[in-house]
Design an enzyme around this catalytic site. Structure first.
Site, PDB file in Angstrom:
ATOM      1  N   ARG A 281      -6.282   0.737 -25.774  1.00 29.26           N
ATOM      2  CA  ARG A 281      -5.099   0.806 -26.626  1.00 29.26           C
ATOM      3  C   ARG A 281      -4.196   1.981 -26.235  1.00 29.26           C
ATOM      4  O   ARG A 281      -3.634   2.656 -27.093  1.00 29.26           O
ATOM      5  CB  ARG A 281      -5.521   0.920 -28.089  1.00 29.26           C
ATOM      6  CG  ARG A 281      -6.262  -0.310 -28.589  1.00 29.26           C
ATOM      7  CD  ARG A 281      -6.607  -0.198 -30.059  1.00 29.26           C
ATOM      8  NE  ARG A 281      -7.686   0.732 -30.310  1.00 29.26           N
ATOM      9  CZ  ARG A 281      -8.959   0.390 -30.408  1.00 29.26           C
ATOM     10  NH1 ARG A 281      -9.294  -0.864 -30.285  1.00 29.26           N
ATOM     11  NH2 ARG A 281      -9.885   1.295 -30.642  1.00 29.26           N
TER      12      ARG A 281
ATOM     13  N   GLY B 194     -25.730   2.991 -27.089  1.00 28.13           N
ATOM     14  CA  GLY B 194     -26.451   3.894 -27.969  1.00 28.13           C
ATOM     15  C   GLY B 194     -27.582   4.564 -27.209  1.00 28.13           C
ATOM     16  O   GLY B 194     -27.741   4.394 -25.993  1.00 28.13           O
TER      17      GLY B 194
ATOM     18  N   GLU C 123     -20.892   2.648 -22.876  1.00 26.32           N
ATOM     19  CA  GLU C 123     -20.720   3.255 -24.194  1.00 26.32           C
ATOM     20  C   GLU C 123     -21.841   2.793 -25.107  1.00 26.32           C
ATOM     21  O   GLU C 123     -21.610   2.360 -26.242  1.00 26.32           O
ATOM     22  CB  GLU C 123     -19.350   2.888 -24.779  1.00 26.32           C
ATOM     23  CG  GLU C 123     -18.186   3.565 -24.092  1.00 26.32           C
ATOM     24  CD  GLU C 123     -16.908   3.528 -24.931  1.00 26.32           C
ATOM     25  OE1 GLU C 123     -16.955   3.954 -26.104  1.00 26.32           O
ATOM     26  OE2 GLU C 123     -15.880   3.088 -24.403  1.00 26.32           O
TER      27      GLU C 123
ATOM     28  N   ARG D 279     -11.366   3.616 -20.176  1.00 25.91           N
ATOM     29  CA  ARG D 279     -11.418   2.155 -20.268  1.00 25.91           C
ATOM     30  C   ARG D 279     -10.359   1.514 -19.379  1.00 25.91           C
ATOM     31  O   ARG D 279     -10.580   0.463 -18.783  1.00 25.91           O
ATOM     32  CB  ARG D 279     -11.222   1.713 -21.723  1.00 25.91           C
ATOM     33  CG  ARG D 279     -12.392   2.054 -22.633  1.00 25.91           C
ATOM     34  CD  ARG D 279     -12.136   1.573 -24.048  1.00 25.91           C
ATOM     35  NE  ARG D 279     -13.246   1.906 -24.935  1.00 25.91           N
ATOM     36  CZ  ARG D 279     -13.284   1.600 -26.230  1.00 25.91           C
ATOM     37  NH1 ARG D 279     -12.260   0.951 -26.781  1.00 25.91           N
ATOM     38  NH2 ARG D 279     -14.320   1.931 -26.963  1.00 25.91           N
TER      39      ARG D 279
ATOM     40  N   HIS E  23       0.835  -1.202   0.000  1.00 26.79           N
ATOM     41  CA  HIS E  23       0.000   0.000   0.000  1.00 26.79           C
ATOM     42  C   HIS E  23       0.870   1.253   0.000  1.00 26.79           C
ATOM     43  O   HIS E  23       2.095   1.199   0.166  1.00 26.79           O
ATOM     44  CB  HIS E  23      -0.927  -0.014   1.209  1.00 26.79           C
ATOM     45  CG  HIS E  23      -1.995  -1.055   1.123  1.00 26.79           C
ATOM     46  ND1 HIS E  23      -2.945  -1.243   2.103  1.00 26.79           N
ATOM     47  CD2 HIS E  23      -2.278  -1.976   0.160  1.00 26.79           C
ATOM     48  CE1 HIS E  23      -3.759  -2.218   1.761  1.00 26.79           C
ATOM     49  NE2 HIS E  23      -3.369  -2.687   0.591  1.00 26.79           N
TER      50      HIS E  23
ATOM     51  N   LEU F 213     -30.055   2.143 -25.007  1.00 27.51           N
ATOM     52  CA  LEU F 213     -29.489   1.622 -23.763  1.00 27.51           C
ATOM     53  C   LEU F 213     -29.224   2.760 -22.778  1.00 27.51           C
ATOM     54  O   LEU F 213     -29.443   2.603 -21.573  1.00 27.51           O
ATOM     55  CB  LEU F 213     -28.202   0.848 -24.047  1.00 27.51           C
ATOM     56  CG  LEU F 213     -27.496   0.245 -22.830  1.00 27.51           C
ATOM     57  CD1 LEU F 213     -28.422  -0.710 -22.075  1.00 27.51           C
ATOM     58  CD2 LEU F 213     -26.213  -0.470 -23.247  1.00 27.51           C
TER      59      LEU F 213
ATOM     60  N   GLU G 168       1.326   3.732   2.085  1.00 28.74           N
ATOM     61  CA  GLU G 168       2.074   4.086   3.282  1.00 28.74           C
ATOM     62  C   GLU G 168       3.392   3.317   3.370  1.00 28.74           C
ATOM     63  O   GLU G 168       4.446   3.882   3.679  1.00 28.74           O
ATOM     64  CB  GLU G 168       1.227   3.819   4.536  1.00 28.74           C
ATOM     65  CG  GLU G 168      -0.058   4.628   4.589  1.00 28.74           C
ATOM     66  CD  GLU G 168      -1.249   3.902   3.980  1.00 28.74           C
ATOM     67  OE1 GLU G 168      -2.367   4.084   4.471  1.00 28.74           O
ATOM     68  OE2 GLU G 168      -1.055   3.145   2.995  1.00 28.74           O
TER      69      GLU G 168
ATOM     70  N   LEU H  24     -13.731  -2.750 -28.172  1.00 27.54           N
ATOM     71  CA  LEU H  24     -13.886  -2.351 -26.766  1.00 27.54           C
ATOM     72  C   LEU H  24     -12.682  -2.735 -25.913  1.00 27.54           C
ATOM     73  O   LEU H  24     -12.823  -3.181 -24.784  1.00 27.54           O
ATOM     74  CB  LEU H  24     -15.171  -2.955 -26.164  1.00 27.54           C
ATOM     75  CG  LEU H  24     -16.483  -2.614 -26.874  1.00 27.54           C
ATOM     76  CD1 LEU H  24     -17.659  -3.239 -26.127  1.00 27.54           C
ATOM     77  CD2 LEU H  24     -16.681  -1.119 -27.001  1.00 27.54           C
TER      78      LEU H  24
END
Length: 362
Positions: free
Chosen positions: A207, A295, A293, A184, A50, A298, A52, A204
């Site tokens: 990159r 349309g 993502e 993403r 972590h 949705l 710390e 999807l």
């Protein structure tokens, strides 16, 4: 430097863990002694040290008598790593400034209390709003076990997501699209409707660079219409791909599963699959955040189901005109007073495109 600057530095460090620490929170830590930073660290990857402990390992001199600035309350339980409270106590640090307390019930104030029991001075709330924003995904998932959902769409200045012939590549420029790949990378899942798969045949994936982790891909497909030769199905063996459906077609399910997809049975509503039920299921599978993502159809169903936490609008300085598709369709509203309201939380430019990030108010 002022105290706020030390905490701001810790916040910037924490952001370096975006996309690598889920479902853990992003955390940054700065150790200061005699008004000089002697150590810095952040949570780099899930399962590793972590913030710390990384900051303590980075110290250029003994941290005894120093102050630690940390964006989130130090953990006090045994998990994949040892408790950070133990390391802080053993280090000789005498003061800890915490941005915000941890909502995880295993910690939730206990970490701060343990430090105080050992005589360490603890202060909470420095840049608290900024520290909470940093981990809004973690906070929702830890509190509800539901994914934090960010809806993203690109549109023209007149609110269109395609031309009159359906052409949509590309509305925005390279810099705005690079921002999408950062989203993403930072979120655990990415969700689209089957119509988007059929029309655009997207990949999807992320990159940005070779270190980027691809999000789990989720397709909302009530009747199993996803083409078997689509990019998503063809690469399901390499990138986890979930098809959420209400279909009882066992033969079709077997075909998808043979190609590496995971098919999840979800109940149906008037607008398609039950998105609230789907969010519960995704939460059970450890998906703490989703980039939507989709349309217009949705997107409307997601807003109507109240699963969306943020909306990121990428607006290009272009006008298409006509009656082409808009980002949110569906039935719409008849009463202006019943509009879904947004609280803008930031605006920025990506090249010539404007990005507006909004919190959804239900």
């Amino acid at each position: 430097m002022e105290e706020k600057e030390y905490m701001q530095r810790a916040i910037e460090l924490a952001k370096l863990g975006a996309g690598f620490v889920n479902p853990n929170p992003m955390v940054g830590a700065v150790i200061v002694k005699n008004e000089k930073i002697i150590g810095e660290g952040y949570h780099k990857k899930y399962g590793e040290l972590h913030a710390e402990r990384n900051a303590l390992r980075d110290c250029s001199e003994s941290p005894e008598g120093a102050t630690m600035y940390v964006t989130l309350e130090p953990c006090c339980h045994y998990g994949k790593t040892l408790p950070c409270t133990e390391a802080i106590i053993e280090s000789g640090i005498t003061r800890v400034v915490i941005g915000t307390l941890d909502v995880n019930p295993v910690v939730a104030g206990k970490g701060a209390n343990i430090l105080m029991e050992y005589g360490i001075k603890v202060e909470v709330g420095l840049l608290e709003k900024e520290c909470k924003k940093l981990n809004r995904v973690f906070n929702k998932y830890m509190s509800t076990k539901l994914p934090y959902v960010v809806m993203k769409y690109a549109m023209t200045a007149d609110g269109k997501i395609a031309t009159t012939t359906g052409e949509s590549k590309w509305i925005t420029g390279d810099e705005a699209r690079e921002n999408v790949h950062r989203l993403r990378k930072n979120l655990s899942g990415i969700m689209v409707g089957v119509s988007t798969v059929i029309l655009d045949n997207p990949s999807l994936d992320c990159r940005l660079d070779e270190l980027s982790i691809n999000p789990v891909r989720i397709i909302c497909d009530s009747y199993l219409r996803t083409p078997l030769d689509s990019n998503l199905v063809k690469t399901a063996g390499k990138i986890p791909t979930i098809i959420a459906t209400s279909s009882e077609n066992k033969k079709k399910v077997a075909e998808y599963e043979k190609l590496g997809c995971t098919v999840v049975k979800i109940g149906k509503t008037e607008n398609g699959i039950d998105l609230n039920e789907l969010m519960v299921e995704m939460g059970k599978q450890g998906i703490d955040s989703i980039l939507l993502e989709g349309g217009g159809t949705l997107n409307y169903s997601a807003l109507e189901s109240k699963i969306v936490d943020e909306i990121h609008i990428h607006m290009a300085p272009k006008i298409f005109g006509g009656s082409s598709k808009s980002p949110v369709e569906g039935l719409g509203i008849s009463d202006i007073n019943k509009a879904i309201k947004l609280n803008p939380i930031s605006t920025s430019w990506a090249g010539e495109d404007l990005i507006i990030e909004n919190e959804v108010i239900y």
